[in-house]
Design a protein around this motif. Sequence first.
Motif, PDB file in Angstrom:
ATOM      1  N   PRO A  59       0.798  -1.231   0.000  1.00 50.37           N
ATOM      2  CA  PRO A  59       0.000   0.000   0.000  1.00 50.37           C
ATOM      3  C   PRO A  59       0.825   1.271   0.000  1.00 50.37           C
ATOM      4  CG  PRO A  59      -0.947  -1.612   1.492  1.00 50.37           C
ATOM      5  CD  PRO A  59       0.374  -2.176   1.040  1.00 50.37           C
ATOM      6  N   ASP A  60       1.959   1.265   0.717  1.00 48.42           N
ATOM      7  CA  ASP A  60       2.776   2.472   0.780  1.00 48.42           C
ATOM      8  C   ASP A  60       3.444   2.799  -0.543  1.00 48.42           C
ATOM      9  OD1 ASP A  60       4.246   0.098   1.214  1.00 48.42           O
ATOM     10  OD2 ASP A  60       5.916   1.197   2.100  1.00 48.42           O
ATOM     11  N   ALA A  61       3.472   1.848  -1.464  1.00 49.65           N
ATOM     12  CA  ALA A  61       4.078   2.093  -2.769  1.00 49.65           C
ATOM     13  C   ALA A  61       3.165   2.904  -3.681  1.00 49.65           C
ATOM     14  CB  ALA A  61       4.403   0.760  -3.452  1.00 49.65           C
ATOM     15  N   ASN A  62       1.884   2.983  -3.349  1.00 46.82           N
ATOM     16  CA  ASN A  62       0.894   3.482  -4.299  1.00 46.82           C
ATOM     17  C   ASN A  62       0.311   4.847  -3.968  1.00 46.82           C
ATOM     18  OD1 ASN A  62       0.996   0.873  -5.643  1.00 46.82           O
ATOM     19  ND2 ASN A  62      -0.169   0.100  -3.900  1.00 46.82           N
ATOM     20  N   THR A  63       0.669   5.414  -2.813  1.00 44.19           N
ATOM     21  CA  THR A  63       0.003   6.626  -2.339  1.00 44.19           C
ATOM     22  C   THR A  63       0.044   7.743  -3.374  1.00 44.19           C
ATOM     23  OG1 THR A  63       0.579   6.040  -0.064  1.00 44.19           O
ATOM     24  CG2 THR A  63      -0.084   8.319  -0.495  1.00 44.19           C
ATOM     25  N   ARG A  64       1.245   8.068  -3.854  1.00 47.65           N
ATOM     26  CA  ARG A  64       1.338   9.182  -4.808  1.00 47.65           C
ATOM     27  C   ARG A  64       0.705   8.826  -6.142  1.00 47.65           C
ATOM     28  NH1 ARG A  64       6.869  12.286  -6.761  1.00 47.65           N
ATOM     29  NH2 ARG A  64       6.380  11.884  -8.945  1.00 47.65           N
ATOM     30  N   ASN A  65       0.898   7.608  -6.615  1.00 48.44           N
ATOM     31  CA  ASN A  65       0.341   7.226  -7.909  1.00 48.44           C
ATOM     32  C   ASN A  65      -1.180   7.204  -7.887  1.00 48.44           C
ATOM     33  OD1 ASN A  65       2.959   6.985  -8.800  1.00 48.44           O
ATOM     34  ND2 ASN A  65       3.021   4.753  -8.644  1.00 48.44           N
ATOM     35  N   ILE A  66      -1.759   6.744  -6.779  1.00 51.06           N
ATOM     36  CA  ILE A  66      -3.219   6.758  -6.660  1.00 51.06           C
ATOM     37  C   ILE A  66      -3.734   8.193  -6.642  1.00 51.06           C
ATOM     38  CG2 ILE A  66      -5.121   6.277  -5.069  1.00 51.06           C
ATOM     39  CD1 ILE A  66      -4.300   3.855  -6.675  1.00 51.06           C
ATOM     40  N   ALA A  67      -3.028   9.079  -5.962  1.00 47.07           N
ATOM     41  CA  ALA A  67      -3.426  10.492  -5.946  1.00 47.07           C
ATOM     42  C   ALA A  67      -3.383  11.079  -7.357  1.00 47.07           C
ATOM     43  CB  ALA A  67      -2.518  11.287  -5.009  1.00 47.07           C
ATOM     44  N   THR A  68      -2.344  10.729  -8.119  1.00 42.90           N
ATOM     45  CA  THR A  68      -2.245  11.176  -9.507  1.00 42.90           C
ATOM     46  C   THR A  68      -3.414  10.648 -10.323  1.00 42.90           C
ATOM     47  OG1 THR A  68       0.179  11.274  -9.403  1.00 42.90           O
ATOM     48  CG2 THR A  68      -0.811  11.083 -11.586  1.00 42.90           C
ATOM     49  N   LEU A  69      -3.732   9.390 -10.132  1.00 43.29           N
ATOM     50  CA  LEU A  69      -4.842   8.778 -10.867  1.00 43.29           C
ATOM     51  C   LEU A  69      -6.163   9.461 -10.526  1.00 43.29           C
ATOM     52  CD1 LEU A  69      -5.837   6.610 -12.783  1.00 43.29           C
ATOM     53  CD2 LEU A  69      -5.837   4.985 -10.872  1.00 43.29           C
ATOM     54  N   HIS A  70      -6.404   9.708  -9.247  1.00 41.21           N
ATOM     55  CA  HIS A  70      -7.628  10.405  -8.835  1.00 41.21           C
ATOM     56  C   HIS A  70      -7.742  11.763  -9.521  1.00 41.21           C
ATOM     57  CE1 HIS A  70      -9.892   8.133  -5.894  1.00 41.21           C
ATOM     58  NE2 HIS A  70      -8.788   7.787  -5.245  1.00 41.21           N
ATOM     59  N   ARG A  71      -6.647  12.522  -9.537  1.00 39.07           N
ATOM     60  CA  ARG A  71      -6.686  13.866 -10.133  1.00 39.07           C
ATOM     61  C   ARG A  71      -7.034  13.802 -11.618  1.00 39.07           C
ATOM     62  NH1 ARG A  71      -1.955  14.633  -7.168  1.00 39.07           N
ATOM     63  NH2 ARG A  71      -0.697  14.468  -9.065  1.00 39.07           N
ATOM     64  N   CYS A  72      -6.439  12.866 -12.329  1.00 36.07           N
ATOM     65  CA  CYS A  72      -6.693  12.766 -13.769  1.00 36.07           C
ATOM     66  C   CYS A  72      -8.123  12.331 -14.058  1.00 36.07           C
ATOM     67  CB  CYS A  72      -5.702  11.800 -14.406  1.00 36.07           C
ATOM     68  SG  CYS A  72      -4.040  12.465 -14.537  1.00 36.07           S
ATOM     69  N   ILE A  73      -8.604  11.364 -13.297  1.00 35.85           N
ATOM     70  CA  ILE A  73      -9.976  10.901 -13.503  1.00 35.85           C
ATOM     71  C   ILE A  73     -10.961  12.036 -13.231  1.00 35.85           C
ATOM     72  CG2 ILE A  73     -11.756   9.382 -12.540  1.00 35.85           C
ATOM     73  CD1 ILE A  73      -9.592   7.228 -12.265  1.00 35.85           C
TER      74      ILE A  73
END
Length: 305
Positions: A142-156
């Motif tokens: 889970p700690d590997a994905n925090t920034r990437n998930i935030a990026t994905l949320h912003r784009c969506i």
Amino acid sequence: MTRMTTAELRGYQQICGPDGAMMVIACDQRGGMRSLLASEPDEQAKIGNDVLGNTKADITRYLASKASCVLVDPICAVPHLVNDGVIARDTALLIGLDASGWETSPEGYRLSTLVPDITARKVRELGATGGKIMVYLRSDRPDANTRNIATLHRCIEDFAKEDLLLVVEFLTYRLEGESAEEYAAKLPELITEGCRMSLGCGAKLLKIPYPGSPEACAAVTKISADVPWAVLSAGVDHETFLSQVEIAMMNGASGVIAGRSLWKDCISLDREITRHKLETIAVKRLREIQAVIARYQNGGKTKAA
């Protein structure tokens, strides 16, 4: 599960062929394409964006014109694909948002990066049918994905405001110290859970690596419900990819978004060689993939909200 809006569904229909299945030619790579055009790093460094743009134009003109859509980057390929009349009027256009390569966190995790200033509004201004974002995910960390998930949320969220189609792609990767065998054993679950994570962010269309088995493909289909998913080629050889496409389609995939497996050994700094190989080798491969899709496609499983 969030359904596509009417506008998003219209975009999805445009990236599909008459049979309702996706057959998208991907050529949004930059660094990877340079490594195919030249073997030595110093020679690769000399290959400018204009050369990459010409190569992508040739792939669009001679290969993607026989598919339903082409996926390109916003650095080398547009707007001239549209402005110069390279892309056929009935070939849809997707623009990738992701930058070439990735950053690395202190823990060794891959951090996805985006091309600056390429928003949903800019994608629309460039004449595209929609966009594509790629993020790296490790569902077991889970700690590997925090920034990437935030990026994905912003784009969506950005594409939702513009009511514009967005393809969500994720890739997995080996961690430092993880053996190839350990990684291979985890891969099906990493892909199925990566799908679950992407859907949880609001993804309405997925581009994913081959899940590894018929069972894993069926699991992705069950998880995604009405959300269509396409399998990517990851540069495997053509015969291997044909087999993967068949298994994926048999188990619920809605098509293919493929690049290197089609054209990796067809591009050259000599554009005449590129043209000839695209027409004689890559198109033949495309027709074989289309024949597999035609045997299994279900006419598209998504509906508007």
